[in-house]
Design an enzyme around this catalytic site. Structure first.
Site, PDB file in Angstrom:
ATOM      1  CG  HIS A  22      -1.856  -1.132   1.309  1.00 41.99           C
ATOM      2  ND1 HIS A  22      -3.208  -1.003   1.123  1.00 41.99           N
ATOM      3  CD2 HIS A  22      -1.643  -2.453   1.512  1.00 41.99           C
ATOM      4  CE1 HIS A  22      -3.795  -2.188   1.205  1.00 41.99           C
ATOM      5  NE2 HIS A  22      -2.865  -3.081   1.458  1.00 41.99           N
ATOM      6  CB  SER A 373       5.277  -7.851  -7.933  1.00 35.13           C
ATOM      7  OG  SER A 373       5.878  -7.588  -6.690  1.00 35.13           O
ATOM      8  N   GLY A 391      -5.395 -14.367  -2.184  1.00 34.07           N
ATOM      9  CA  GLY A 391      -5.999 -13.069  -2.491  1.00 34.07           C
ATOM     10  C   GLY A 391      -6.053 -12.818  -3.981  1.00 34.07           C
ATOM     11  CG  ASP A 392      -4.540  -9.056  -5.255  1.00 27.05           C
ATOM     12  OD1 ASP A 392      -4.089  -9.577  -4.211  1.00 27.05           O
ATOM     13  OD2 ASP A 392      -3.982  -8.095  -5.812  1.00 27.05           O
TER      14      ASP A 392
HETATM   15  C1  UDX Z   1      -0.027  -6.872  -0.967  1.00 21.10           C
HETATM   16  C2  UDX Z   1      -0.791  -8.147  -1.351  1.00 21.10           C
HETATM   17  O1  UDX Z   1      -0.123  -9.286  -0.868  1.00 21.10           O
HETATM   18  C3  UDX Z   1      -1.004  -8.211  -2.844  1.00 21.10           C
HETATM   19  O2  UDX Z   1      -1.737  -9.385  -3.165  1.00 21.10           O
HETATM   20  C4  UDX Z   1      -1.762  -6.997  -3.318  1.00 21.10           C
HETATM   21  O3  UDX Z   1      -1.920  -7.026  -4.724  1.00 21.10           O
HETATM   22  C5  UDX Z   1      -1.025  -5.735  -2.889  1.00 21.10           C
HETATM   23  O4  UDX Z   1      -0.791  -5.754  -1.470  1.00 21.10           O
HETATM   24  P1  UDX Z   1       2.641  -7.553  -1.465  1.00 21.10           P
HETATM   25  O5  UDX Z   1       2.388  -8.990  -1.217  1.00 21.10           O
HETATM   26  O6  UDX Z   1       3.618  -6.905  -0.640  1.00 21.10           O
HETATM   27  O7  UDX Z   1       1.250  -6.709  -1.516  1.00 21.10           O
HETATM   28  O8  UDX Z   1       3.125  -7.512  -3.019  1.00 21.10           O
HETATM   29  P2  UDX Z   1       3.229  -6.386  -4.094  1.00 21.10           P
HETATM   30  O9  UDX Z   1       1.905  -5.836  -4.452  1.00 21.10           O
HETATM   31  O10 UDX Z   1       3.996  -6.959  -5.206  1.00 21.10           O
HETATM   32  O11 UDX Z   1       4.049  -5.219  -3.392  1.00 21.10           O
HETATM   33  C6  UDX Z   1       5.355  -5.390  -2.942  1.00 21.10           C
HETATM   34  C7  UDX Z   1       6.140  -4.119  -3.186  1.00 21.10           C
HETATM   35  O12 UDX Z   1       7.386  -4.259  -2.499  1.00 21.10           O
HETATM   36  C8  UDX Z   1       6.448  -3.871  -4.652  1.00 21.10           C
HETATM   37  O13 UDX Z   1       6.252  -2.510  -4.959  1.00 21.10           O
HETATM   38  C9  UDX Z   1       7.918  -4.246  -4.795  1.00 21.10           C
HETATM   39  O14 UDX Z   1       8.625  -3.460  -5.717  1.00 21.10           O
HETATM   40  C10 UDX Z   1       8.439  -4.002  -3.396  1.00 21.10           C
HETATM   41  N1  UDX Z   1       9.586  -4.877  -3.085  1.00 21.10           N
HETATM   42  C11 UDX Z   1       9.395  -6.206  -2.879  1.00 21.10           C
HETATM   43  C12 UDX Z   1      10.828  -4.318  -3.021  1.00 21.10           C
HETATM   44  O15 UDX Z   1      11.008  -3.097  -3.239  1.00 21.10           O
HETATM   45  N2  UDX Z   1      11.873  -5.138  -2.718  1.00 21.10           N
HETATM   46  C13 UDX Z   1      11.747  -6.463  -2.479  1.00 21.10           C
HETATM   47  O16 UDX Z   1      12.751  -7.119  -2.199  1.00 21.10           O
HETATM   48  C14 UDX Z   1      10.452  -7.019  -2.562  1.00 21.10           C
END
Ligand code: UDX
Length: 478
Positions: A22, A373, A391-392
């Site tokens: 977020h 991602s 989830g999504d």
């Molecule tokens: C969460 C939910 O899990 C996901 O399903 C929903 O779509 C968004 O919220 P998350 O699981 O953290 O998110 O995944 P993602 O949406 O991919 O966000 C991760 C963020 O962390 C990305 O912006 C990615 O660039 C960043 N990241 C991840 C880094 O900067 N470094 C890393 O090593 C890993």
């Protein structure tokens, strides 16, 4: 006679949920709006703010987290990204132990008290808040905005496909799997047919994450409170679905925010990135490295890590793998990875993902398909191996493979409980890197990259939507 004092810039207050998935899109939107001449206040709970790497460490440690506004984001006078915080009564360590359902309640209780005080403070300072942007996990923000008579928009941080699926579920507008009919397909306007394990998993009757569904669906009960849904997607990517959603809701696709926002504040990382990963990539051959990351929350099981490790080694390709123990194991647990893993690859806990995906050495991305991602892969033109968990992510995986046609899917449905073997990992890596199918995916990925760039360029659909949003806020504030 002295010239009249310049009008203060429009002031938009973004209220963010404390998760990396977020924080990233919210900070990006903050930068983007500031570059359009707005004053932006990025608001989050204090214990999370203390971990954000975009804030200087001296300030993160200080008792009173008071920040100088960042003024480099815009040449407009007074337009910039500022930070403000509400105290949740926790510190950086204790907040990690608060279960998610209790965290939701805590944020609501403390936020409902704090936001009106902040609004009063800014009015007294001569910079009244003209608009709120709420977060899908914080639907109560739109209630607060309504009681203060301030317009409220929401930034939806997932795909438009997920949005319409949740919307139809919440409003009972379509048939979904039931305990008696668990394998029912879901048919929605503008969407390809979704199998039971392709809808956001929280909507499936067998899901163990009931309160997450409640949290997300809360937004849909509050949809009438928001004048517009800013969406982290772009028109060409989800054209038909956006077209349909526009028939029942004012939606403005403004993404990919990471490409559109000329970052001046950020990144909002909550973890320290490995400081040699870009140097390591610089030493690899162009288009050779497999980048593996499961985002910020998902942790794969010890057994799955071993299979992944052997699959990566068996592929013969160099790899950069972001991996941490699962939540249940605890952050200091041993990863239990096999000997010899470091010979071909680099294993790290966190990387600057945008820079990694943009690196010429990276050939493909093994991703859990979080929407951030997913859009970062699309905007970087990298094919993917989709390894969704919940989830999504399962819906995003379907779109990456079957609609955007930039990847292959590894495992099906909710993979928490199903083990993907080393042979399957190797097979998927081969499919996405060698042969005519891989070539086709690379071409599709390159095409989507061009489309994403075009959307955020001046005159592109997302850029236009941001401008129109700013105009709309201006009109509402007179
Ligand atoms: C969460 C939910 O899990 C996901 O399903 C929903 O779509 C968004 O919220 P998350 O699981 O953290 O998110 O995944 P993602 O949406 O991919 O966000 C991760 C963020 O962390 C990305 O912006 C990615 O660039 C960043 N990241 C991840 C880094 O900067 N470094 C890393 O090593 C890993």
């Amino acid at each position: 006679m002295a010239p009249p004092a310049p009008e203060p810039p429009l002031h938009v207050m973004l209220v963010c949920f404390p998760g990396q998935g977020h924080i990233n899109p919210f900070l990006r939107l903050a930068n983007l709006l500031a570059s359009h001449g707005l004053r932006v206040t990025f608001t989050i709970n204090l214990s999370t703010a203390r971990k954000m790497k975009s804030l200087p460490s001296s300030q993160r440690r200080s008792q009173e987290l008071k920040l100088e506004p960042n003024t480099s984001s815009s040449s407009h006078s007074g337009a910039a990204v500022h930070f403000d915080f509400f105290d949740d009564g926790h510190d950086e360590e204790s907040i990690k132990r608060v279960p998610l359902d209790q965290l939701m309640t805590l944020l609501e209780q403390t936020g409902r008290r704090a936001l009106p005080e902040m609004v009063r403070k800014y009015a007294d300072q001569g910079s009244p808040v003209s608009c709120f942007v709420s977060n899908p996990f914080l639907p109560w923000v739109s209630d607060v905005a309504a009681t203060l008579d301030i317009p409220c928009a929401v930034l939806w941080i997932q795909s438009c496909a997920s949005f319409t699926t949740y919307y139809h579920f919440h409003n009972k507008l379509a048939e979904f799997p039931t305990p008696e009919d668990q394998e029912r397909d879901v048919v929605l306007p503008g969407m390809p047919v979704m199998k039971h394990d392709e809808i956001p998993s929280f909507l499936h009757p067998t899901t163990p994450y009931g309160f997450l569904a409640t949290a997300i669906l809360g937004q849909f009960a509050h949809l009438d409170n928001v004048f517009c849904v800013l969406m982290e997607t772009f028109e060409r990517l989800e054209e038909e679905i956006i077209g349909h959603v526009s028939s029942f809701c004012k939606v403005r696709p403004v993404g990919p925010l990471w490409l559109g926002a000329k970052a001046s504040v950020g990144p909002g990382d909550l973890m320290e990135a490995d400081d040699d990963c870009i140097g390591w990539l610089d030493r690899q051959e162009p288009r050779s490295v497999v980048y593996v990351s499961m985002g910020s929350i998902v942790g794969i099981s010890a057994q799955q890590r071993v299979e992944m490790a052997h699959g990566l080694m068996g592929s013969g390709l160099p790899f950069l793998w972001v991996v941490r123990p699962s939540h249940e194991e605890g952050e200091d647990a041993d990863l239990g990875l096999p000997e010899g893993l470091g010979e071909r690859g680099k294993v790290v806990r966190w990387v600057p993902q945008e820079a990694v995906l943009g690196h010429v050495a990276v050939s493909c991305f093994v991703t859990h398909c979080g929407w951030n991602s997913t859009l970062e892969a699309i905007g970087s033109g990298k094919p993917v191996v989709a390894f969704p968990q919940w989830g999504d992510q399962v819906t995003d995986a379907k779109f990456l493979g079957e609609v955007f046609r930039v990847g292959v899917r590894m495992g099906r449905g909710d993979t928490w409980t199903k083990l993907v073997t080393r042979e399957e990992v190797e097979r998927c890596l081969r499919e996405v890197t060698v042969g005519p199918r891989a070539e086709e995916m690379r071409e599709n990925a390159a095409r989507w990259k061009r489309e994403a760039e075009a959307a955020v360029e001046e005159g592109g659909s997302s850029e236009r939507n941001v401008r129109e949003f700013v105009e709309e806020v201006k009109k509402k504030s007179v």
